[in-house]
Design a protein around this motif. Structure first.
Motif, PDB file in Angstrom:
ATOM      1  N   ALA A   1       0.824  -1.218   0.000  1.00  0.00           N
ATOM      2  CA  ALA A   1       0.000   0.000   0.000  1.00  0.00           C
ATOM      3  C   ALA A   1       0.857   1.266   0.000  1.00  0.00           C
ATOM      4  O   ALA A   1       0.541   2.252  -0.672  1.00  0.00           O
ATOM      5  CB  ALA A   1      -0.932  -0.006   1.206  1.00  0.00           C
ATOM      6  N   LEU A   2       1.968   1.263   0.749  1.00  0.00           N
ATOM      7  CA  LEU A   2       2.814   2.453   0.811  1.00  0.00           C
ATOM      8  C   LEU A   2       3.608   2.668  -0.470  1.00  0.00           C
ATOM      9  O   LEU A   2       3.938   3.807  -0.820  1.00  0.00           O
ATOM     10  CB  LEU A   2       3.776   2.351   1.995  1.00  0.00           C
ATOM     11  CG  LEU A   2       3.151   2.471   3.386  1.00  0.00           C
ATOM     12  CD1 LEU A   2       4.214   2.274   4.458  1.00  0.00           C
ATOM     13  CD2 LEU A   2       2.468   3.810   3.559  1.00  0.00           C
ATOM     14  N   LEU A   3       3.929   1.582  -1.168  1.00  0.00           N
ATOM     15  CA  LEU A   3       4.684   1.717  -2.410  1.00  0.00           C
ATOM     16  C   LEU A   3       3.826   2.204  -3.567  1.00  0.00           C
ATOM     17  O   LEU A   3       4.376   2.507  -4.642  1.00  0.00           O
ATOM     18  CB  LEU A   3       5.330   0.379  -2.781  1.00  0.00           C
ATOM     19  CG  LEU A   3       6.532  -0.032  -1.925  1.00  0.00           C
ATOM     20  CD1 LEU A   3       7.028  -1.411  -2.328  1.00  0.00           C
ATOM     21  CD2 LEU A   3       7.660   0.984  -2.040  1.00  0.00           C
ATOM     22  N   ASN A   4       2.524   2.322  -3.367  1.00  0.00           N
ATOM     23  CA  ASN A   4       1.682   2.899  -4.405  1.00  0.00           C
ATOM     24  C   ASN A   4       2.026   4.368  -4.596  1.00  0.00           C
ATOM     25  O   ASN A   4       2.362   5.074  -3.642  1.00  0.00           O
ATOM     26  CB  ASN A   4       0.207   2.728  -4.031  1.00  0.00           C
ATOM     27  CG  ASN A   4      -0.718   3.049  -5.188  1.00  0.00           C
ATOM     28  OD1 ASN A   4      -1.019   4.213  -5.438  1.00  0.00           O
ATOM     29  ND2 ASN A   4      -1.155   2.018  -5.888  1.00  0.00           N
ATOM     30  N   CYS A   5       1.900   4.849  -5.823  1.00  0.00           N
ATOM     31  CA  CYS A   5       2.367   6.199  -6.150  1.00  0.00           C
ATOM     32  C   CYS A   5       1.445   7.293  -5.640  1.00  0.00           C
ATOM     33  O   CYS A   5       1.841   8.465  -5.616  1.00  0.00           O
ATOM     34  CB  CYS A   5       2.536   6.339  -7.658  1.00  0.00           C
ATOM     35  SG  CYS A   5       0.989   6.227  -8.591  1.00  0.00           S
ATOM     36  N   ARG A   6       0.218   6.987  -5.250  1.00  0.00           N
ATOM     37  CA  ARG A   6      -0.747   8.046  -4.934  1.00  0.00           C
ATOM     38  C   ARG A   6      -0.340   8.845  -3.702  1.00  0.00           C
ATOM     39  O   ARG A   6      -0.462  10.075  -3.674  1.00  0.00           O
ATOM     40  CB  ARG A   6      -2.134   7.441  -4.729  1.00  0.00           C
ATOM     41  CG  ARG A   6      -2.737   6.875  -6.006  1.00  0.00           C
ATOM     42  CD  ARG A   6      -4.103   6.305  -5.759  1.00  0.00           C
ATOM     43  NE  ARG A   6      -4.671   5.748  -6.991  1.00  0.00           N
ATOM     44  CZ  ARG A   6      -5.845   5.123  -7.063  1.00  0.00           C
ATOM     45  NH1 ARG A   6      -6.564   4.971  -5.954  1.00  0.00           N
ATOM     46  NH2 ARG A   6      -6.276   4.662  -8.221  1.00  0.00           N
ATOM     47  N   GLY A   7       0.146   8.169  -2.680  1.00  0.00           N
ATOM     48  CA  GLY A   7       0.503   8.890  -1.463  1.00  0.00           C
ATOM     49  C   GLY A   7       1.671   9.838  -1.665  1.00  0.00           C
ATOM     50  O   GLY A   7       1.610  11.030  -1.333  1.00  0.00           O
ATOM     51  N   LEU A   8       2.773   9.335  -2.219  1.00  0.00           N
ATOM     52  CA  LEU A   8       3.944  10.180  -2.433  1.00  0.00           C
ATOM     53  C   LEU A   8       3.689  11.233  -3.505  1.00  0.00           C
ATOM     54  O   LEU A   8       4.202  12.356  -3.415  1.00  0.00           O
ATOM     55  CB  LEU A   8       5.139   9.308  -2.824  1.00  0.00           C
ATOM     56  CG  LEU A   8       5.715   8.433  -1.698  1.00  0.00           C
ATOM     57  CD1 LEU A   8       6.815   7.535  -2.236  1.00  0.00           C
ATOM     58  CD2 LEU A   8       6.239   9.283  -0.558  1.00  0.00           C
ATOM     59  N   ASN A   9       2.896  10.901  -4.540  1.00  0.00           N
ATOM     60  CA  ASN A   9       2.601  11.896  -5.564  1.00  0.00           C
ATOM     61  C   ASN A   9       1.743  13.023  -5.005  1.00  0.00           C
ATOM     62  O   ASN A   9       1.916  14.188  -5.396  1.00  0.00           O
ATOM     63  CB  ASN A   9       1.898  11.230  -6.740  1.00  0.00           C
ATOM     64  CG  ASN A   9       1.613  12.194  -7.865  1.00  0.00           C
ATOM     65  OD1 ASN A   9       0.491  12.683  -8.010  1.00  0.00           O
ATOM     66  ND2 ASN A   9       2.621  12.495  -8.674  1.00  0.00           N
ATOM     67  N   LYS A  10       0.838  12.722  -4.091  1.00  0.00           N
ATOM     68  CA  LYS A  10       0.042  13.767  -3.457  1.00  0.00           C
ATOM     69  C   LYS A  10       0.931  14.710  -2.644  1.00  0.00           C
ATOM     70  O   LYS A  10       0.765  15.936  -2.686  1.00  0.00           O
ATOM     71  CB  LYS A  10      -1.031  13.161  -2.566  1.00  0.00           C
ATOM     72  CG  LYS A  10      -1.941  14.184  -1.904  1.00  0.00           C
ATOM     73  CD  LYS A  10      -2.974  13.510  -1.033  1.00  0.00           C
ATOM     74  CE  LYS A  10      -3.885  14.560  -0.393  1.00  0.00           C
ATOM     75  NZ  LYS A  10      -3.140  15.519   0.443  1.00  0.00           N
ATOM     76  N   ASP A  11       1.881  14.153  -1.908  1.00  0.00           N
ATOM     77  CA  ASP A  11       2.817  15.002  -1.172  1.00  0.00           C
ATOM     78  C   ASP A  11       3.655  15.844  -2.120  1.00  0.00           C
ATOM     79  O   ASP A  11       3.938  17.026  -1.842  1.00  0.00           O
ATOM     80  CB  ASP A  11       3.723  14.143  -0.300  1.00  0.00           C
ATOM     81  CG  ASP A  11       2.940  13.374   0.754  1.00  0.00           C
ATOM     82  OD1 ASP A  11       1.865  13.855   1.153  1.00  0.00           O
ATOM     83  OD2 ASP A  11       3.401  12.286   1.157  1.00  0.00           O
ATOM     84  N   TYR A  12       4.030  15.282  -3.240  1.00  0.00           N
ATOM     85  CA  TYR A  12       4.826  16.018  -4.226  1.00  0.00           C
ATOM     86  C   TYR A  12       4.016  17.170  -4.825  1.00  0.00           C
ATOM     87  O   TYR A  12       4.529  18.299  -4.957  1.00  0.00           O
ATOM     88  CB  TYR A  12       5.270  15.043  -5.316  1.00  0.00           C
ATOM     89  CG  TYR A  12       5.951  15.690  -6.495  1.00  0.00           C
ATOM     90  CD1 TYR A  12       7.183  16.319  -6.372  1.00  0.00           C
ATOM     91  CD2 TYR A  12       5.358  15.664  -7.751  1.00  0.00           C
ATOM     92  CE1 TYR A  12       7.803  16.917  -7.461  1.00  0.00           C
ATOM     93  CE2 TYR A  12       5.967  16.244  -8.848  1.00  0.00           C
ATOM     94  CZ  TYR A  12       7.185  16.862  -8.706  1.00  0.00           C
ATOM     95  OH  TYR A  12       7.792  17.442  -9.784  1.00  0.00           O
ATOM     96  N   ILE A  13       2.761  16.927  -5.177  1.00  0.00           N
ATOM     97  CA  ILE A  13       1.909  17.977  -5.741  1.00  0.00           C
ATOM     98  C   ILE A  13       1.641  19.067  -4.702  1.00  0.00           C
ATOM     99  O   ILE A  13       1.664  20.270  -5.016  1.00  0.00           O
ATOM    100  CB  ILE A  13       0.599  17.382  -6.266  1.00  0.00           C
ATOM    101  CG1 ILE A  13       0.883  16.419  -7.424  1.00  0.00           C
ATOM    102  CG2 ILE A  13      -0.348  18.470  -6.729  1.00  0.00           C
ATOM    103  CD1 ILE A  13       1.552  17.038  -8.617  1.00  0.00           C
ATOM    104  N   ASP A  14       1.408  18.683  -3.463  1.00  0.00           N
ATOM    105  CA  ASP A  14       1.169  19.683  -2.410  1.00  0.00           C
ATOM    106  C   ASP A  14       2.398  20.554  -2.183  1.00  0.00           C
ATOM    107  O   ASP A  14       2.278  21.774  -1.966  1.00  0.00           O
ATOM    108  CB  ASP A  14       0.776  18.988  -1.113  1.00  0.00           C
ATOM    109  CG  ASP A  14      -0.592  18.333  -1.203  1.00  0.00           C
ATOM    110  OD1 ASP A  14      -1.377  18.710  -2.100  1.00  0.00           O
ATOM    111  OD2 ASP A  14      -0.879  17.435  -0.391  1.00  0.00           O
ATOM    112  N   SER A  15       3.563  19.953  -2.232  1.00  0.00           N
ATOM    113  CA  SER A  15       4.785  20.747  -2.060  1.00  0.00           C
ATOM    114  C   SER A  15       4.985  21.710  -3.228  1.00  0.00           C
ATOM    115  O   SER A  15       5.403  22.853  -3.030  1.00  0.00           O
ATOM    116  CB  SER A  15       5.989  19.821  -1.923  1.00  0.00           C
ATOM    117  OG  SER A  15       6.175  19.057  -3.107  1.00  0.00           O
ATOM    118  N   LEU A  16       4.657  21.268  -4.455  1.00  0.00           N
ATOM    119  CA  LEU A  16       4.769  22.166  -5.609  1.00  0.00           C
ATOM    120  C   LEU A  16       3.765  23.310  -5.516  1.00  0.00           C
ATOM    121  O   LEU A  16       4.096  24.458  -5.852  1.00  0.00           O
ATOM    122  CB  LEU A  16       4.555  21.385  -6.905  1.00  0.00           C
ATOM    123  CG  LEU A  16       5.683  20.452  -7.352  1.00  0.00           C
ATOM    124  CD1 LEU A  16       5.314  19.769  -8.653  1.00  0.00           C
ATOM    125  CD2 LEU A  16       6.996  21.204  -7.507  1.00  0.00           C
TER     126      LEU A  16
END
Length: 590
Positions: free
Chosen positions: A425-440
């Protein structure tokens, strides 16, 4: 349902596109590309050229202020040497406040220019406070997203580490004991060795996923080190609960760590925010005390504020240069951040481009780069579970002592499967991509907007302080000098009811020469020069032989003539050739 699975996206704002479209020149005045390459010397030259524009503007401001100072020092000194007739005309045309006539109109204009400049500075300070707050909000969102991403990565590393340590514990402990027990039974020994081989296979597969490959790979390659190393207890808690501690240095991604970046940005942002607050407060204090000095006509206060205004002028143009370079560099980064991360060696050295592209874009058409590894690990864990079930059914009747070791292996396998599901579940891209978009969004939306407002503040405050420094010397001319204050105080002590204009006319008359007396005493029928005053009544002789006036009712009498001081009577009497002492004695007798 479709709305819940929507992947957040990022698009550059209009401000980013506008700043990104600005032309770039290097030190040789040649056009350069606007690609964000901070390590390139050519790109750094373009930023230096853009920031040097504020230095040119500072030089222009200094020349303007210097020209105004030369004008006030030289031209006004020549005006003071002109004849006194022009000054008298200006004084005659004044209203008593010094703001009429040619000189008065100039002083009034300069004073209002100073007030308008201070007002513009106050407006710029308000814009600066808003921009500083917006930039701080953007940096807070950026650091929060980085800390969340670092927490996710640390949880992934911790789950992989717990899984590997648990499998290593089962290999070195219960599986080794079961191999010794099943030495005489070949089928049971083969199943136990298959469990050992599959566990080592899972360890190798998970080690390729772990961000701490160096430490784990070394441990796996050295069996003696594994057997003698201390085993970390399993923590199959969800990532929302564990880990609560900062991971060790060998678990932090290298060479880049979101946690390290977040901590560094937070420290730098605190200093940046505090520096701008102090600069804004300095500008506000200077503006308020300049208004106070103009209102109180305090020269010493304006001199002190002039020195601070010079310092604020240099700080405003300097901050504008830094903000210009930062805005341009940030616009280049925010126009295409994925390209920078994919092409940067700092981010691509420890991770493949496929993994970075998967987490940066998180497209539905892309498969996870860990899909094959996770599938193989899942199959291996299923095979281990099958072999252990077979040993549980068949070997315990012949080898009852192997039950304890078999139960330990099954417990470790259950914990390993729980960690494995959380890892998927953690290796799915949605969680980290959401953090990346929020930081941008925090950096390129709020941060960019805050920097633009801060740039506008610096520009307006620099213009305001330039106008203030040009107008303050002219405003000093409206302040009375010490000699004028002394003359006014002497005249006020003689007659407090004399107006300021009359005192100035008297002072100018004393310079021209002695004036003729206002009034003479031609005789007993003298009438005061006031049209509203009635003629003096005819004196008669009272019963006691003293001259007096006719008895009139108080209601029929009008206001008496004005009284005059003895000095004035002496002056008036000096103009008569033959004074009449009897008349004077009878007129002022009781």
């Amino acid at each position: 349902m479709a709305a819940m699975t929507t992947v957040p996206s990022y698009a550059p704002s209009i401000w980013v596109r506008m700043c990104h479209a600005l032309p770039r020149l290097d030190l040789t005045m040649q056009m350069r590309d606007n690609i964000f390459v901070p390590d390139s010397w050519e790109y750094q030259q373009t930023l230096l050229v853009l920031s040097s524009l504020s230095a040119i503007a500072l030089l222009i401001s200094l020349l303007v202020v210097l020209s105004f100072l030369i004008h006030y020092c030289c031209c006004n000194r020549g005006d003071r040497g002109e004849g006194s007739e022009e000054e008298e005309e200006d004084e005659d045309g004044s209203t008593g406040h010094g703001y009429s006539g040619k000189k008065g109109r100039g002083i009034c204009c300069v004073t209002w220019v100073a007030v308008a400049s201070v007002t513009l500075c106050c407006v710029a300070i308000g814009i600066g406070f808003y921009g500083n707050s917006e930039a701080n909000d953007g940096m807070y969102q950026l650091t929060s997203s980085l800390l969340t991403a670092n927490y996710t990565l640390a949880s992934i590393d911790l789950l992989i580490s717990d899984t590997i340590n648990g499998l290593q514990l089962s290999i070195s402990g219960p599986l080794t004991s079961m191999e010794e027990m099943f030495t005489g039974s070949k089928p049971f020994l083969v199943s136990t060795r298959n469990c050992r081989r599959l566990s080592e296979n899972v360890i190798n597969l998970l080690s390729s996923i772990s961000l701490a490959r160096s430490s784990v790979g070394t441990a796996v390659g050295n069996d003696s080190a594994v057997s003698g190393a201390s085993i970390i207890p399993l923590t199959p808690a969800p990532p929302s609960v564990a880990p609560t501690l900062v991971p060790n240095s060998n678990l932090i991604p290298s060479p880049f760590s979101p946690g390290w970046a977040a901590n560094t940005l937070m420290v730098n942002e605190d200093y940046r925010w505090l520096s701008y607050v102090l600069l804004l407060l300095l500008d506000l204090i200077v503006c308020l005390f300049i208004l106070l000095g103009l209102a109180k006509q305090a020269r010493w206060l304006l001199i002190l504020m002039t020195v601070l205004a010079w310092m604020a002028l240099f700080l405003s143009w300097g901050s504008l240069g830094l903000e210009t370079a930062t805005v341009v560099a940030l616009s280049d980064f925010c126009s295409d951040p994925n390209a920078y991360f994919l092409n940067s060696t700092q981010f691509g050295s420890g991770t493949s481009s496929d993994v970075l592209d998967y987490y940066l874009t998180c497209s539905r058409r892309m498969n996870s780069p860990f899909q094959q590894l996770l599938t193989q690990s899942q199959r291996a864990l299923s095979n281990i579970h099958t072999h252990l079930s077979s040993l549980d059914r068949n070997s315990l009747t012949q080898f009852p002592k192997a039950e304890k070791s078999l139960r330990e292996v099954q417990q470790i396998l259950n914990s390993t499967e729980g960690n494995f599901h959380q890892l998927v579940a953690l290796l799915n891209c949605r969680g980290l991509n959401k953090d990346y978009i929020d930081s941008l969004k925090g950096l390129c939306y709020d941060g960019m907007e805050g920097l633009l407002y801060l740039s506008l503040y610096s520009f307006l405050s620099a213009l305001a302080f330039t106008a203030i420094l040009c107008s303050l010397p002219g405003a000093w001319r409206s302040f009375p000098s010490d000699s004028e204050d002394y003359e006014d105080s002497d005249s006020e002590s003689e007659d407090p009811f004399t107006s300021h204009q009359a005192r100035r006319q008297t002072a100018s008359g004393s310079q021209r020469g002695a004036m003729t007396p206002f009034y003479n005493y031609p005789g007993a029928g003298w009438t005061p020069p006031f049209s509203s005053a009635p003629p003096l009544p005819t004196p008669n002789v009272s019963s006691n032989g003293n001259p007096g006036y006719e008895s009139l009712p108080l209601t029929d009498r009008q206001s008496p003539p004005p009284s005059y001081s003895p000095s004035m009577l002496t002056g008036y009497g000096g103009g008569q050739s033959h004074p009449n002492p009897a008349h004077s004695r009878n007129l002022y007798s009781r």
